[in-house]
Design a protein around this motif. Structure first.
Motif, mmCIF file in Angstrom:
data_model
loop_
_atom_site.group_PDB
_atom_site.id
_atom_site.type_symbol
_atom_site.label_atom_id
_atom_site.label_comp_id
_atom_site.label_asym_id
_atom_site.label_seq_id
_atom_site.Cartn_x
_atom_site.Cartn_y
_atom_site.Cartn_z
ATOM 1 N N PHE A 308 0.645 -1.189 0.250
ATOM 2 C CA PHE A 308 0.218 -0.079 0.074
ATOM 3 C C PHE A 308 0.742 1.173 0.234
ATOM 4 N N ASN A 309 1.855 1.256 0.888
ATOM 5 C CA ASN A 309 2.612 2.541 1.189
ATOM 6 C C ASN A 309 4.186 2.206 1.221
ATOM 7 N N GLU A 310 4.956 2.981 0.630
ATOM 8 C CA GLU A 310 6.202 2.535 0.788
ATOM 9 C C GLU A 310 6.976 2.997 2.140
ATOM 10 N N ARG A 311 6.272 4.234 2.514
ATOM 11 C CA ARG A 311 6.950 4.984 3.826
ATOM 12 C C ARG A 311 8.380 4.870 3.774
ATOM 13 N N GLN A 312 8.814 5.842 2.898
ATOM 14 C CA GLN A 312 10.128 5.887 2.746
ATOM 15 C C GLN A 312 10.761 6.883 3.826
ATOM 16 N N GLY A 313 11.852 6.267 4.594
ATOM 17 C CA GLY A 313 12.454 6.678 5.441
ATOM 18 C C GLY A 313 12.074 6.385 7.059
ATOM 19 N N SER A 314 10.918 5.503 7.005
ATOM 20 C CA SER A 314 10.441 5.096 8.146
ATOM 21 C C SER A 314 11.267 3.940 8.616
ATOM 22 N N ALA A 315 11.362 3.655 10.151
ATOM 23 C CA ALA A 315 11.978 2.375 10.388
ATOM 24 C C ALA A 315 10.977 1.062 10.234
ATOM 25 N N GLU A 316 9.851 1.171 10.103
ATOM 26 C CA GLU A 316 9.045 0.115 9.909
ATOM 27 C C GLU A 316 9.255 -0.376 8.275
ATOM 28 N N GLY A 317 9.424 0.533 7.376
ATOM 29 C CA GLY A 317 9.453 0.057 6.018
ATOM 30 C C GLY A 317 7.965 0.121 5.558
ATOM 31 N N ALA A 318 7.807 -0.585 4.424
ATOM 32 C CA ALA A 318 6.638 -0.442 3.515
ATOM 33 C C ALA A 318 5.542 -1.344 4.444
ATOM 34 N N GLU A 319 4.338 -0.813 3.906
ATOM 35 C CA GLU A 319 3.032 -1.410 4.490
ATOM 36 C C GLU A 319 2.274 -2.294 3.696
ATOM 37 N N SER A 320 2.123 -3.288 3.899
ATOM 38 C CA SER A 320 1.519 -4.520 2.995
ATOM 39 C C SER A 320 0.289 -4.985 3.576
ATOM 40 N N GLY A 321 -0.909 -5.330 2.823
ATOM 41 C CA GLY A 321 -1.835 -6.049 3.338
ATOM 42 C C GLY A 321 -3.076 -6.094 2.686
ATOM 43 N N TYR A 322 -4.384 -6.044 3.131
ATOM 44 C CA TYR A 322 -5.506 -6.483 2.399
ATOM 45 C C TYR A 322 -6.652 -5.737 3.086
ATOM 46 N N MET A 323 -7.567 -5.096 2.180
ATOM 47 C CA MET A 323 -8.714 -4.354 2.738
ATOM 48 C C MET A 323 -9.823 -4.827 1.686
ATOM 49 N N HIS A 324 -11.162 -4.570 2.119
ATOM 50 C CA HIS A 324 -12.275 -4.818 1.231
ATOM 51 C C HIS A 324 -13.382 -4.013 1.987
ATOM 52 N N SER A 325 -14.320 -3.777 0.905
ATOM 53 C CA SER A 325 -15.471 -3.070 1.461
ATOM 54 C C SER A 325 -16.501 -3.890 0.778
ATOM 55 N N LEU A 326 -17.848 -4.281 1.585
ATOM 56 C CA LEU A 326 -18.735 -4.881 0.865
ATOM 57 C C LEU A 326 -20.143 -4.090 1.149
ATOM 58 N N ILE A 327 -20.915 -3.906 0.194
ATOM 59 C CA ILE A 327 -21.911 -3.002 0.230
ATOM 60 C C ILE A 327 -23.248 -3.738 -0.359
ATOM 61 N N PHE A 328 -24.308 -3.684 0.469
ATOM 62 C CA PHE A 328 -25.599 -4.017 0.019
ATOM 63 C C PHE A 328 -26.543 -2.825 -0.177
ATOM 64 N N ASP A 329 -27.008 -2.496 -1.311
ATOM 65 C CA ASP A 329 -27.804 -1.167 -1.661
ATOM 66 C C ASP A 329 -29.206 -1.850 -1.788
ATOM 67 N N VAL A 330 -30.109 -1.633 -1.187
ATOM 68 C CA VAL A 330 -31.749 -1.971 -1.011
ATOM 69 C C VAL A 330 -32.434 -0.831 -1.176
ATOM 70 N N ALA A 331 -33.401 -1.119 -2.435
ATOM 71 C CA ALA A 331 -34.358 -0.221 -2.536
ATOM 72 C C ALA A 331 -35.564 -0.760 -2.030
ATOM 73 N N VAL A 332 -35.878 -0.390 -0.675
ATOM 74 C CA VAL A 332 -37.081 -1.122 0.281
ATOM 75 C C VAL A 332 -38.318 -0.673 -0.343
ATOM 76 N N SER A 333 -38.449 0.760 -0.900
ATOM 77 C CA SER A 333 -39.627 1.087 -1.508
ATOM 78 C C SER A 333 -39.146 2.121 -2.793
ATOM 79 N N ASP A 334 -40.347 2.725 -3.322
ATOM 80 C CA ASP A 334 -39.556 3.535 -4.259
ATOM 81 C C ASP A 334 -39.149 4.865 -3.778
ATOM 82 N N ASN A 335 -39.410 5.093 -2.368
ATOM 83 C CA ASN A 335 -38.660 6.242 -1.734
ATOM 84 C C ASN A 335 -37.874 6.144 -0.713
#
Length: 447
Positions: A308-335
């Protein structure tokens, strides 16, 4: 993660997003008339806008003139003052009926030629308490976003097409929208002006498409999450903790979109990390899918993983990982619309220590009363386990608000918000309180 500061408010005019009209001279197939010379209102030729009849616009009552008919007819002006009554013709072409809150907005610029549209908005806001989000400057009227864009949207209905878009923003949201993934003043990072105000170029990309496939290349907004940076596309004035802390805002790279069917679209591409300009700040996959489960329910899954991020100059080094977004969009009625969103972020540094670990659930309920007014509520639970604020915090936020459009180009969004923290509230809410009540309101002027 950035602060904001007040400056002078820019003047605005009404309008946004005029229709993308195809220049009939751009392709040889479009050189023929949209209709037969008899004005029988037959089927238009592929790619040719049925905007008026030939040789004059009033030969046949069934041919309604619209803005752009001067292109199809070859005349110098719109026939029968068609632009005066057509939305998107521009201020100089006449305001017409676009002031009605249920109509399309008026446009200051509109179509400037060759399918390119120019528009924007100005967002002015005021809130009573600071939040560690975009709304970090309380008790002051501020220009959040002075936004201007130019776009050529692609149209692949008749084959290959190429387009693109560029966005510019100035205001207190500017520094939050910059490419701050690497704090080295490259691209737009460091375009600050007077403390909390700043400039940003959040999008600059080209897009090519053929049929159901398109590819975007350059610097562009993320596909992750429900809330976005652009003010007109959000229901609420304030933002969720999840959006600000656990989701990227922009990417640089390439992203393909394939529309499998009317109900299924998939994305996939490569990006150089999170929130960075045209430089190496990571190697990550960006993709997902939108599925129409039923006529009333749509599921959207978007993910990014890798470096995700190189984080240049930091002691920890690069940041790696995983993320997601899960969305349910529901039209309950017309309004009535209900949206459920769940985000997961888990990343670590190069040395193996945890960088960020968060989990969030956002729920939105929005009810449209009429063309001018809608009411809504948002409830968020944000579990900041590590790397965001202080470790192991549960943050809650309940927001209620109104969207009111006194004019098709003006939106008012008053809201009441209550935030509370279960854990160490240091650096989260104003004065490090464990709960906070605030009022906010903004005005968006489209042009």
């Amino acid at each position: 993660m950035k602060l904001s500061k007040l400056a002078l408010i820019a003047a605005v005019a009404c309008g946004i997003n005029a229709s993308n009209l195809m220049d009939v001279r751009a392709n040889e197939i479009n050189l023929v008339s949209c209709f037969e010379s008899s004005c029988d209102c037959g089927e238009p030729v592929c790619g040719c806008e049925p905007v008026c009849c030939e040789p004059t616009c009033d030969d046949n009552a069934c041919c309604e003139p619209e803005c752009g008919c001067e292109v199809a007819c070859g005349g110098d002006t719109c026939c029968d003052s068609g632009c005066d009554s057509a939305a998107g013709c521009g201020i100089l072409g006449g305001l017409g009926d676009c002031g009605d809150c249920g109509a399309d907005p008026c446009s200051l610029f509109g179509d400037v030629g060759h399918g390119i549209t120019v528009g924007g908005w100005a967002q002015l806001g005021y809130h009573t308490a600071a939040l560690p989000l975009f709304n970090s400057r309380p008790d002051e009227l501020q220009l959040h976003q002075g936004w201007l864009y130019a776009e050529k949207a692609i149209d692949t209905s008749c084959g290959f097409d190429i387009g693109g878009r560029i966005d510019y923003v100035y205001g207190t949201d500017g520094p939050d929208t910059q490419a701050f993934g690497i704090d080295n003043d490259h691209w737009d990072n460091g375009w600050d002006n007077g403390g909390d105000y700043g400039h940003a170029l959040p999008q600059a990309y080209v897009e090519m498409g053929y049929g159901d496939l398109s590819v975007k290349m350059g610097h562009f907004f993320t596909i992750i999450g429900w809330e976005v940076v652009g003010a007109p596309d959000n229901f609420f004035y304030s933002h969720a903790y999840t959006m600000y802390n656990s989701e990227p805002f922009t990417h640089t790279g390439a992203l393909a979109t394939y529309n499998v069917s009317d109900d299924i679209s998939v994305w996939g591409g490569y990006t150089t990390g999170w929130d960075s300009g045209f430089e190496d700040n990571g190697d990550s996959f960006l993709g997902g899918a939108s599925l129409g489960l039923t006529d009333d329910i749509t599921m959207i899954y978007a993910t990014t993983f890798g470096r995700f991020n190189e984080r240049q100059g930091s002691a920890e080094g690069a940041e790696s990982g995983y993320m997601h977004s899960l969305i349910f969009d529901v039209a309950v009625s017309d309004n009535l619309q209900y949206v459920f969103q769940s985000d997961v972020l888990d990343s670590e540094y190069a040395d193996g220590t945890t960088a960020r670990s968060t989990f969030g659930i956002n729920q939105y309920l929005m009810y449209t009363l009429n063309d001018c007014t809608a009411v809504g509520a948002r409830f968020e639970w944000y579990d900041a386990n590590e790397g965001i604020y202080n470790s192991d915090n549960d943050i809650y936020a309940l927001t209620t608000g109104i969207n009111y459009k006194p004019h098709s180009n003006v939106m008012l969004r008053p809201e009441l918000r209550w935030d509370w923290v279960d854990g160490d509230s240091t650096g989260i809410l104003e004065n490090d309180d464990d709960n906070q009540f605030s009022f906010g309101m903004d005005s968006i002027f489209l042009f």
